[in-house]
Design a protein around this motif. Structure first.
Motif, PDB file in Angstrom:
ATOM      1  N   GLN A 162       0.835  -1.189   0.000  1.00 33.74           N
ATOM      2  CA  GLN A 162       0.000   0.000   0.000  1.00 33.74           C
ATOM      3  C   GLN A 162       0.877   1.249   0.000  1.00 33.74           C
ATOM      4  OE1 GLN A 162      -3.394   0.170  -0.118  1.00 33.74           O
ATOM      5  NE2 GLN A 162      -3.434  -2.042  -0.388  1.00 33.74           N
ATOM      6  N   THR A 163       0.446   2.263  -0.737  1.00 36.77           N
ATOM      7  CA  THR A 163       1.163   3.538  -0.691  1.00 36.77           C
ATOM      8  C   THR A 163       0.938   4.189   0.673  1.00 36.77           C
ATOM      9  OG1 THR A 163      -0.749   4.673  -1.647  1.00 36.77           O
ATOM     10  CG2 THR A 163       0.948   3.902  -3.166  1.00 36.77           C
ATOM     11  N   LYS A 164       1.849   5.085   1.045  1.00 38.43           N
ATOM     12  CA  LYS A 164       1.765   5.761   2.335  1.00 38.43           C
ATOM     13  C   LYS A 164       1.761   7.262   2.131  1.00 38.43           C
ATOM     14  CE  LYS A 164       4.448   4.409   5.606  1.00 38.43           C
ATOM     15  NZ  LYS A 164       5.670   4.067   6.350  1.00 38.43           N
ATOM     16  N   VAL A 165       1.121   7.958   3.060  1.00 35.78           N
ATOM     17  CA  VAL A 165       1.142   9.414   3.033  1.00 35.78           C
ATOM     18  C   VAL A 165       2.467   9.886   3.607  1.00 35.78           C
ATOM     19  CG1 VAL A 165       0.053  11.510   3.888  1.00 35.78           C
ATOM     20  CG2 VAL A 165      -1.356   9.547   3.235  1.00 35.78           C
ATOM     21  N   GLY A 166       3.006  10.905   3.014  1.00 37.61           N
ATOM     22  CA  GLY A 166       4.302  11.449   3.400  1.00 37.61           C
ATOM     23  C   GLY A 166       4.923  11.902   2.105  1.00 37.61           C
ATOM     24  N   SER A 167       4.338  12.976   1.521  1.00 43.75           N
ATOM     25  CA  SER A 167       4.460  13.271   0.102  1.00 43.75           C
ATOM     26  C   SER A 167       3.813  12.089  -0.617  1.00 43.75           C
ATOM     27  CB  SER A 167       5.911  13.504  -0.307  1.00 43.75           C
ATOM     28  OG  SER A 167       6.370  14.741   0.209  1.00 43.75           O
ATOM     29  N   TYR A 168       4.594  11.290  -1.362  1.00 36.14           N
ATOM     30  CA  TYR A 168       4.000  10.105  -1.988  1.00 36.14           C
ATOM     31  C   TYR A 168       4.991   8.959  -1.832  1.00 36.14           C
ATOM     32  CZ  TYR A 168       1.242   7.304  -5.198  1.00 36.14           C
ATOM     33  OH  TYR A 168       0.450   6.323  -5.729  1.00 36.14           O
ATOM     34  N   VAL A 169       4.566   7.877  -1.196  1.00 37.05           N
ATOM     35  CA  VAL A 169       5.472   6.790  -0.838  1.00 37.05           C
ATOM     36  C   VAL A 169       5.023   5.486  -1.474  1.00 37.05           C
ATOM     37  CG1 VAL A 169       6.593   5.537   1.031  1.00 37.05           C
ATOM     38  CG2 VAL A 169       5.936   7.930   1.367  1.00 37.05           C
ATOM     39  N   ILE A 170       5.908   4.886  -2.268  1.00 34.15           N
ATOM     40  CA  ILE A 170       5.692   3.566  -2.855  1.00 34.15           C
ATOM     41  C   ILE A 170       6.414   2.549  -1.979  1.00 34.15           C
ATOM     42  CG2 ILE A 170       6.107   2.096  -4.870  1.00 34.15           C
ATOM     43  CD1 ILE A 170       6.172   4.643  -6.567  1.00 34.15           C
ATOM     44  N   THR A 171       5.710   1.481  -1.584  1.00 30.39           N
ATOM     45  CA  THR A 171       6.342   0.448  -0.763  1.00 30.39           C
ATOM     46  C   THR A 171       6.422  -0.859  -1.554  1.00 30.39           C
ATOM     47  OG1 THR A 171       4.228  -0.228   0.224  1.00 30.39           O
ATOM     48  CG2 THR A 171       5.494   1.466   1.367  1.00 30.39           C
ATOM     49  N   ILE A 172       7.574  -1.523  -1.455  1.00 32.35           N
ATOM     50  CA  ILE A 172       7.800  -2.787  -2.143  1.00 32.35           C
ATOM     51  C   ILE A 172       8.417  -3.760  -1.142  1.00 32.35           C
ATOM     52  CG2 ILE A 172       8.953  -3.949  -4.069  1.00 32.35           C
ATOM     53  CD1 ILE A 172       9.145  -1.182  -5.418  1.00 32.35           C
ATOM     54  N   SER A 173       7.844  -4.956  -1.023  1.00 25.76           N
ATOM     55  CA  SER A 173       8.371  -5.940  -0.081  1.00 25.76           C
ATOM     56  C   SER A 173       8.890  -7.156  -0.835  1.00 25.76           C
ATOM     57  CB  SER A 173       7.297  -6.364   0.923  1.00 25.76           C
ATOM     58  OG  SER A 173       6.217  -7.014   0.269  1.00 25.76           O
ATOM     59  N   THR A 174       9.927  -7.760  -0.264  1.00 20.95           N
ATOM     60  CA  THR A 174      10.550  -8.945  -0.838  1.00 20.95           C
ATOM     61  C   THR A 174      10.786  -9.942   0.287  1.00 20.95           C
ATOM     62  OG1 THR A 174      11.728  -7.540  -2.432  1.00 20.95           O
ATOM     63  CG2 THR A 174      12.480  -9.804  -2.201  1.00 20.95           C
ATOM     64  N   ARG A 175      10.138 -11.097   0.207  1.00 18.50           N
ATOM     65  CA  ARG A 175      10.279 -12.084   1.288  1.00 18.50           C
ATOM     66  C   ARG A 175      11.637 -12.743   1.215  1.00 18.50           C
ATOM     67  NH1 ARG A 175       7.505 -13.946   5.156  1.00 18.50           N
ATOM     68  NH2 ARG A 175       5.682 -12.743   4.510  1.00 18.50           N
ATOM     69  N   VAL A 176      12.363 -12.691   2.327  1.00 22.10           N
ATOM     70  CA  VAL A 176      13.709 -13.259   2.382  1.00 22.10           C
ATOM     71  C   VAL A 176      13.826 -14.391   3.393  1.00 22.10           C
ATOM     72  CG1 VAL A 176      14.790 -11.111   1.613  1.00 22.10           C
ATOM     73  CG2 VAL A 176      14.487 -11.527   4.066  1.00 22.10           C
ATOM     74  N   ALA A 177      12.779 -14.614   4.197  1.00 16.64           N
ATOM     75  CA  ALA A 177      12.819 -15.694   5.187  1.00 16.64           C
ATOM     76  C   ALA A 177      11.395 -16.045   5.597  1.00 16.64           C
ATOM     77  CB  ALA A 177      13.629 -15.281   6.404  1.00 16.64           C
ATOM     78  N   GLN A 178      11.190 -17.284   6.002  1.00 18.45           N
ATOM     79  CA  GLN A 178       9.915 -17.727   6.531  1.00 18.45           C
ATOM     80  C   GLN A 178       9.925 -17.578   8.043  1.00 18.45           C
ATOM     81  OE1 GLN A 178       7.384 -18.483   4.568  1.00 18.45           O
ATOM     82  NE2 GLN A 178       8.711 -18.211   2.773  1.00 18.45           N
ATOM     83  N   VAL A 179       8.784 -17.248   8.621  1.00 19.92           N
ATOM     84  CA  VAL A 179       8.744 -16.998  10.059  1.00 19.92           C
ATOM     85  C   VAL A 179       9.018 -18.258  10.859  1.00 19.92           C
ATOM     86  CG1 VAL A 179       7.181 -15.051   9.869  1.00 19.92           C
ATOM     87  CG2 VAL A 179       6.240 -17.345  10.092  1.00 19.92           C
ATOM     88  N   GLN A 180       8.844 -19.421  10.252  1.00 19.60           N
ATOM     89  CA  GLN A 180       9.094 -20.659  10.973  1.00 19.60           C
ATOM     90  C   GLN A 180      10.586 -20.913  11.165  1.00 19.60           C
ATOM     91  OE1 GLN A 180       7.113 -20.350   8.397  1.00 19.60           O
ATOM     92  NE2 GLN A 180       5.064 -20.822   9.171  1.00 19.60           N
ATOM     93  N   GLU A 181      11.417 -20.245  10.357  1.00 21.30           N
ATOM     94  CA  GLU A 181      12.854 -20.466  10.445  1.00 21.30           C
ATOM     95  C   GLU A 181      13.422 -19.835  11.705  1.00 21.30           C
ATOM     96  OE1 GLU A 181      14.411 -18.705   6.965  1.00 21.30           O
ATOM     97  OE2 GLU A 181      13.833 -20.330   5.636  1.00 21.30           O
TER      98      GLU A 181
END
Length: 393
Positions: A162-181
């Motif tokens: 989701q974009t965020k307020v603060g001027s205009y903010v683009i968010t990008i996520s990349t999964r690098v680990a599983q929470v079970q690890e």
């Protein structure tokens, strides 16, 4: 975030995610009732103050949302962050998250013009693709970038948030680990998943590109290629900064706490108008350096040059390079030059293959071969395109 109105969001949080966040941010487990509740403690280094946290492990219990809200509020007070930020950090605990903040005078309400927004999202995509391509191959210029491993990465592994307020903010996520690890805090470089390798390359390339833009010399950009700097990466940053009245592009890199990175890895980078302008110049320098092999050039002959008594000659073909019409110089042998002369006379399109290179005067096609007139034994549907012997993995 008003937790009383967000019960559904709180119930979505998996207890393993909450525990992974606690473990990754310095909390120590001191007691637990498996499947029911776990108890954590933390001592602040600066103040010496001790904190205790309770994590409910059963989402079916009636007060799961209430107890989880209490825990998140505690984390917010300790970390001096908003409830929204804490919630996202817990939810994305196994992800590296990039925030691209575009500061401009007309974005104070969190909106920007549609055209500029589309350009910004395209720039973000190309930024990640450039980083993915540079993981295994360093080039000044990748040409057709969205192919091979780079294309697969941005299609499957990088997720738009989701974009965020603060001027205009683009968010990008990349999964690098599983929470079970349960990962050790000292992860060997060789064990890093490709997603983390891309993020580390992105951080390094952006940091070095910024330093090159500060120095603003061609050599600084050339030296940056070894660190992942490319014309594509420079173009991606400048693309996000297009449109007036741009003031600054801020890049925030949030690393997954369950797969920690060294303190030296960049976390905040900024690019003002002057640096963006210098990146644009740096891109031009880098494009000069990288020839493209097996380039298929299609266009019309607009120039003929041959010295008297010389068997070969040079022609100028008005053809497509990266979807733009450019004049490309091509040297041909006597027989092919004669064919080019005839094509010029009737205005027929021609095609040839060679190594495309750019110099200070423009484009040149070296080692041209397979020259012919389209429609003379060839398909009229030929389209100018770049093909390479190797694509980014």
């Amino acid at each position: 975030m008003n937790w009383s109105q967000s019960k559904e969001l709180l119930v979505r949080l998996i207890p393993a995610e909450v525990e992974a966040y606690l473990r990754g941010t310095g909390w120590v487990l001191f007691d637990s009732r498996p499947g029911k509740v776990s108890y954590w403690e933390r001592v602040e280094v600066d103040s010496g103050e001790e904190y205790t946290a309770v994590c409910v492990l059963d989402r079916s219990v009636r007060d799961y949302a209430t107890r989880t809200a209490e825990l998140l509020n505690l984390l917010g007070r300790i970390e001096q962050r908003t409830p929204d930020d804490i919630y996202r950090s817990v939810r994305d605990v196994g992800c590296d998250v990039t925030e691209l903040q575009i500061e401009r005078a007309d974005a104070r309400d969190g909106t920007i013009p549609l055209k500029d927004g589309a350009r910004a999202f395209d720039g973000a995509l190309r930024l990640y693709a450039a980083a993915a391509a540079a993981v295994k191959d360093r080039r000044p210029y990748f040409g057709k970038l969205l192919t091979g491993g780079a294309s697969r990465f941005v299609s499957r592994n990088a997720r738009l948030g989701q974009t965020k307020v603060g001027s205009y903010v683009i968010t990008i996520s990349t999964r690098v680990a599983q929470v079970q690890e349960e990962l050790p805090f000292e992860v060997q470089v060789e064990s890093e998943p490709f997603e983390r390798q891309v993020m580390l390359r992105l951080a390094s390339a952006l940091s070095v590109a910024r330093e090159a833009a500060i120095k603003n010399t061609a050599q600084a950009f050339f030296d940056g290629v070894a660190h992942g700097v490319s014309a594509n990466l420079c173009d991606a940053v400048t693309g996000m900064a297009e449109g007036a009245p741009f003031t600054q592009l801020n890049v925030a890199l949030h690393w997954s706490p369950i797969r920690p990175v060294e303190r030296s890895v960049p976390r905040q980078l900024s690019f003002g108008p002057e640096l963006v302008s210098n990146l644009r110049e740096g891109s031009a320098h880098l494009r000069f350096q990288e020839p493209l092999s097996n380039f298929q050039l299609v266009g019309k002959v607009v120039r003929l040059e041959r010295w008297p008594d010389e068997p070969s000659g040079t022609i100028g073909i008005d053809g497509f390079v990266d979807s733009e019409t450019e004049l490309v110089s091509v040297t041909l042998k006597e027989e092919e030059y004669s064919v080019a002369t005839e094509a010029h006379g009737i205005g027929a399109p021609v095609v040839c293959i060679g190594e495309l290179k750019r110099n200070v005067r423009g484009y040149v096609l070296l080692g041209a071969h397979s020259f012919g007139v389209i429609g003379n034994g060839m398909s009229k549907g030929v389209v100018a395109q770049r093909t390479k012997t190797e694509e980014p993995a």
